[in-house]
Design an enzyme around this catalytic site. Structure first.
Site, PDB file in Angstrom:
ATOM      1  N   TRP A  36      19.061  63.209  58.982  1.00  0.00           N
ATOM      2  CA  TRP A  36      19.594  63.014  57.607  1.00  0.00           C
ATOM      3  C   TRP A  36      19.974  61.555  57.344  1.00  0.00           C
ATOM      4  O   TRP A  36      20.568  60.915  58.214  1.00  0.00           O
ATOM      5  CB  TRP A  36      20.846  63.879  57.476  1.00  0.00           C
ATOM      6  CG  TRP A  36      21.728  63.539  56.319  1.00  0.00           C
ATOM      7  CD1 TRP A  36      22.617  62.489  56.239  1.00  0.00           C
ATOM      8  CD2 TRP A  36      21.819  64.220  55.072  1.00  0.00           C
ATOM      9  NE1 TRP A  36      23.247  62.493  55.018  1.00  0.00           N
ATOM     10  CE2 TRP A  36      22.777  63.552  54.275  1.00  0.00           C
ATOM     11  CE3 TRP A  36      21.187  65.347  54.539  1.00  0.00           C
ATOM     12  CZ2 TRP A  36      23.123  63.962  52.990  1.00  0.00           C
ATOM     13  CZ3 TRP A  36      21.534  65.768  53.255  1.00  0.00           C
ATOM     14  CH2 TRP A  36      22.485  65.071  52.499  1.00  0.00           C
ATOM     15  N   ASP A  39      23.521  57.250  51.522  1.00  0.00           N
ATOM     16  CA  ASP A  39      23.678  55.917  50.915  1.00  0.00           C
ATOM     17  C   ASP A  39      23.121  54.721  51.696  1.00  0.00           C
ATOM     18  O   ASP A  39      23.342  54.601  52.908  1.00  0.00           O
ATOM     19  CB  ASP A  39      25.160  55.577  50.736  1.00  0.00           C
ATOM     20  CG  ASP A  39      25.970  56.686  50.155  1.00  0.00           C
ATOM     21  OD1 ASP A  39      25.431  57.740  49.834  1.00  0.00           O
ATOM     22  OD2 ASP A  39      27.182  56.479  50.036  1.00  0.00           O
ATOM     23  N   GLN A  55      23.804  55.607  55.763  1.00  0.00           N
ATOM     24  CA  GLN A  55      24.557  56.749  56.250  1.00  0.00           C
ATOM     25  C   GLN A  55      23.582  57.657  57.000  1.00  0.00           C
ATOM     26  O   GLN A  55      22.518  58.011  56.470  1.00  0.00           O
ATOM     27  CB  GLN A  55      25.198  57.480  55.064  1.00  0.00           C
ATOM     28  CG  GLN A  55      26.300  56.695  54.394  1.00  0.00           C
ATOM     29  CD  GLN A  55      27.555  56.671  55.233  1.00  0.00           C
ATOM     30  OE1 GLN A  55      28.320  57.623  55.227  1.00  0.00           O
ATOM     31  NE2 GLN A  55      27.770  55.599  55.972  1.00  0.00           N
ATOM     32  N   TRP A  63      24.006  66.589  56.352  1.00  0.00           N
ATOM     33  CA  TRP A  63      25.087  65.620  56.469  1.00  0.00           C
ATOM     34  C   TRP A  63      25.992  66.043  57.629  1.00  0.00           C
ATOM     35  O   TRP A  63      26.241  67.233  57.837  1.00  0.00           O
ATOM     36  CB  TRP A  63      25.860  65.598  55.141  1.00  0.00           C
ATOM     37  CG  TRP A  63      26.851  64.499  55.035  1.00  0.00           C
ATOM     38  CD1 TRP A  63      26.614  63.243  54.580  1.00  0.00           C
ATOM     39  CD2 TRP A  63      28.237  64.552  55.378  1.00  0.00           C
ATOM     40  NE1 TRP A  63      27.771  62.496  54.624  1.00  0.00           N
ATOM     41  CE2 TRP A  63      28.780  63.274  55.108  1.00  0.00           C
ATOM     42  CE3 TRP A  63      29.079  65.534  55.889  1.00  0.00           C
ATOM     43  CZ2 TRP A  63      30.126  62.966  55.327  1.00  0.00           C
ATOM     44  CZ3 TRP A  63      30.415  65.229  56.116  1.00  0.00           C
ATOM     45  CH2 TRP A  63      30.926  63.961  55.838  1.00  0.00           C
ATOM     46  N   PHE A  98      31.866  55.839  57.141  1.00  0.00           N
ATOM     47  CA  PHE A  98      31.331  56.025  55.792  1.00  0.00           C
ATOM     48  C   PHE A  98      30.775  54.705  55.262  1.00  0.00           C
ATOM     49  O   PHE A  98      30.802  53.676  55.925  1.00  0.00           O
ATOM     50  CB  PHE A  98      32.429  56.577  54.870  1.00  0.00           C
ATOM     51  CG  PHE A  98      32.560  58.080  54.902  1.00  0.00           C
ATOM     52  CD1 PHE A  98      32.088  58.830  55.973  1.00  0.00           C
ATOM     53  CD2 PHE A  98      33.171  58.764  53.847  1.00  0.00           C
ATOM     54  CE1 PHE A  98      32.204  60.223  56.001  1.00  0.00           C
ATOM     55  CE2 PHE A  98      33.297  60.150  53.859  1.00  0.00           C
ATOM     56  CZ  PHE A  98      32.826  60.882  54.933  1.00  0.00           C
TER      57      PHE A  98
HETATM   58  C1  FRU Z   1      28.356  58.665  48.430  1.00  0.00           C
HETATM   59  C2  FRU Z   1      29.304  59.005  49.563  1.00  0.00           C
HETATM   60  C3  FRU Z   1      30.253  57.859  49.810  1.00  0.00           C
HETATM   61  C4  FRU Z   1      30.652  58.056  51.236  1.00  0.00           C
HETATM   62  C5  FRU Z   1      29.377  58.554  51.848  1.00  0.00           C
HETATM   63  C6  FRU Z   1      29.582  59.531  52.959  1.00  0.00           C
HETATM   64  O1  FRU Z   1      27.145  59.318  48.472  1.00  0.00           O
HETATM   65  O2  FRU Z   1      29.985  60.204  49.263  1.00  0.00           O
HETATM   66  O3  FRU Z   1      31.337  57.801  48.904  1.00  0.00           O
HETATM   67  O4  FRU Z   1      31.095  56.873  51.827  1.00  0.00           O
HETATM   68  O5  FRU Z   1      28.648  59.168  50.808  1.00  0.00           O
HETATM   69  O6  FRU Z   1      28.400  59.791  53.632  1.00  0.00           O
END
Ligand code: FRU
Length: 497
Positions: A36, A39, A55, A63, A98
């Site tokens: 996965w 961002d 991410q 996720w 994050f």
């Molecule tokens: C946006 C978000 C961010 C966070 C990240 C977590 O898509 O929710 O605010 O840092 O994804 O993966």
């Protein structure tokens, strides 16, 4: 230091990489080695190359505890994979690293600023995040989390603001002032989105400066992933709000992306918002982040997905989530324009040109098909009556297609992937205003699993992922009334030097 957790993630992705055939992935859009991604993070220029982090949860297509995956490029099109950069391996970020950003420091280090997440159990016995900001320093491959972490905590936010929603720092270095600045998403005491501005002289010790803007419950609630820069004489604040309400055809419900534009008094750090609009009008676009190239271009990349659609995935693909094509930004007449990075043109091959084609009933053109392509379509009325509707079918075959239709009377475009072969009842179409009258130009960039549309000179963009089988590569056109059409189409090829 390379922790066990980081080593494990690096080994895991390396082990998987060769097991996913390159043809099962997009040809030139970024995906994770395995698993996965969401961002874009740390999109920055470091030692003459462009780095992109993201991410990342390599262990599944869902996720999970966030790592930072890592790639780099010289031209935004061909990307080189690098080992995982960050793992949630410290007490203060044990539940996730994050989103965040990166800059090159004046002394040549690559500085990452990210949000560390740690869950706590509240007095009411509920699990709740605590989000703090952290720094890691590195050399373009390995990154060390600094001893001063966390560098910003709930003690550094305005009274009453949320300690559980304080995330996604986007930093930059101002060489004239010799100061780093960072904008961070937060939730004000009224529960709605805000962007906080911080400053630092060394990139490690940070002070709160001001609340740059607040949504006051008007454009969504929590504002995620802010970005702030000047462009063509305007100041631009990009945010990705959660819980947007529908506003006409401009903003749809749920996760949206908003470009706020206005004046910035740099001395007093006052941002005066003058107008705003959506950034992308399609189905899959979120959390955009920008960088400035040494030749002064502002380039934006975003997650080519949407939280509302991402739990519906195609079967048997061992990666999920990709980035958009990097896009060059400009501001014209108070709007953000976006076009594919010019470097894409270096990969065009097999030009096919058709001019003054009259379109009314279903029309296909010699050489116009494909799933990895760059195509310009230009339409105008073929007679004085004008046409009522123009429709283009992409990725067509076996009853599958994604359509893009335009009605000049209302100025409305509709992008529809209902029949793209996607087996889930998720949002599959969007309508938006392009208002081009009878003469419309649209550039279509396709890359196996995606379609990106750019209207006019880039005044509107619309993006969608599609999981239509790859052999469905037909393209056709039709109109109500008579349209005169020019098509210029290129395949995109990446095996040449
Ligand atoms: C946006 C978000 C961010 C966070 C990240 C977590 O898509 O929710 O605010 O840092 O994804 O993966």
């Amino acid at each position: 230091m390379i922790s066990n957790k980081l080593q494990q993630a690096r080994g895991f992705e390396e082990n998987w990489l060769s097991r996913i055939p390159e043809t099962d992935r997009p040809a030139f859009h970024v995906t994770g080695s395995v698993g996965w991604i969401n961002d874009p993070n740390g999109f920055s220029c470091y030692n003459g190359e462009y780095h992109l982090f993201f991410q990342y949860h390599p262990y599944s297509n869902d996720w999970g505890p966030m790592h930072w995956g890592h790639v780099k490029t010289r031209d935004f099109i061909r990307w080189e994979r690098l080992p995982v950069a960050l793992a949630p391996d410290m007490e203060y970020d044990k539940d996730g690293c994050f989103s965040g950003s990166a800059v090159q420091t004046p002394d040549g280090k690559h500085l990452l600023m990210y949000t560390g997440v740690r869950s706590v159990i509240t007095e009411r016995g509920e699990k709740e995040d605590r989000q703090i900001q952290c720094i890691a320093m590195g050399d373009g491959i390995n990154y060390d989390k600094v001893a001063e972490n966390p560098v910003l905590t709930g003690a550094d936010i305005p009274e009453g603001s949320s300690v559980k929603d304080f995330r996604d720092p986007k930093l930059w270095y101002d060489p004239a002032e010799k100061v780093y600045y960072s904008v961070i998403g937060n939730r004000s005491a009224d529960g709605s989105g805000a962007v906080l501005l911080y400053r630092s002289e060394d990139g490690i010790h940070w002070q709160f400066v001001t609340v740059l803007d607040e949504c006051r419950n008007e454009y969504g609630r929590m504002w995620e992933c802010p970005d702030f820069f000047s462009l063509d004489g305007e100041h631009v604040l990009l945010v990705s709000p959660q819980e947007m309400k529908q506003i006409g055809l401009e903003f749809h419900v749920g996760n949206g992306t908003v470009c706020l534009m206005g004046d910035y008094d740099k001395k007093n750090h006052r941002f005066e918002r003058k107008r705003l609009h959506a950034i992308d009008y399609g189905l899959d676009f979120y959390a955009p982040q920008t960088l400035e190239t040494p030749d002064g271009r502002r380039i934006m990349i975003a997650w080519m997905q949407n939280w509302a659609t991402c739990h519906s995935q195609p079967d048997k693909i061992r990666w999920f989530g990709e980035m958009t094509l990097p896009r060059e930004l400009s501001v014209r007449n108070g709007r953000l324009y976006q076009v594919p990075v010019r470097e894409l043109e270096n990969y065009r091959t097999n030009p096919v040109v058709h001019k003054d084609v009259v379109v009314s009933s279903d029309t296909t053109l010699e050489g116009v098909r494909g799933r990895v392509l760059d195509m310009n379509v230009k339409i105008r009325p073929a007679d004085e009556k004008g046409y009522r509707k123009f429709k283009m079918y992409l990725a067509k075959g076996d009853g599958n297609f994604t359509s893009v239709s335009y009605r000049p009377a209302s100025g409305k475009v509709r992008m529809d992937r209902t029949f793209s072969g996607f087996g889930y009842d998720i949002v599959n179409n969007r309508s938006f205003l392009v208002d081009a009258g009878q003469e419309l130009t649209v550039r279509v960039v396709m890359d196996r699993f995606s379609i990106e549309l750019f209207f006019g000179d880039g005044k509107q963009a619309a993006t969608a992922v599609i999981y239509t089988p790859q052999h469905c590569d037909g393209i056709s056109f039709e109109a109500e009334g008579n349209v005169l059409m020019d098509v210029e189409k290129y395949d995109l090829r990446f095996d040449k030097e």
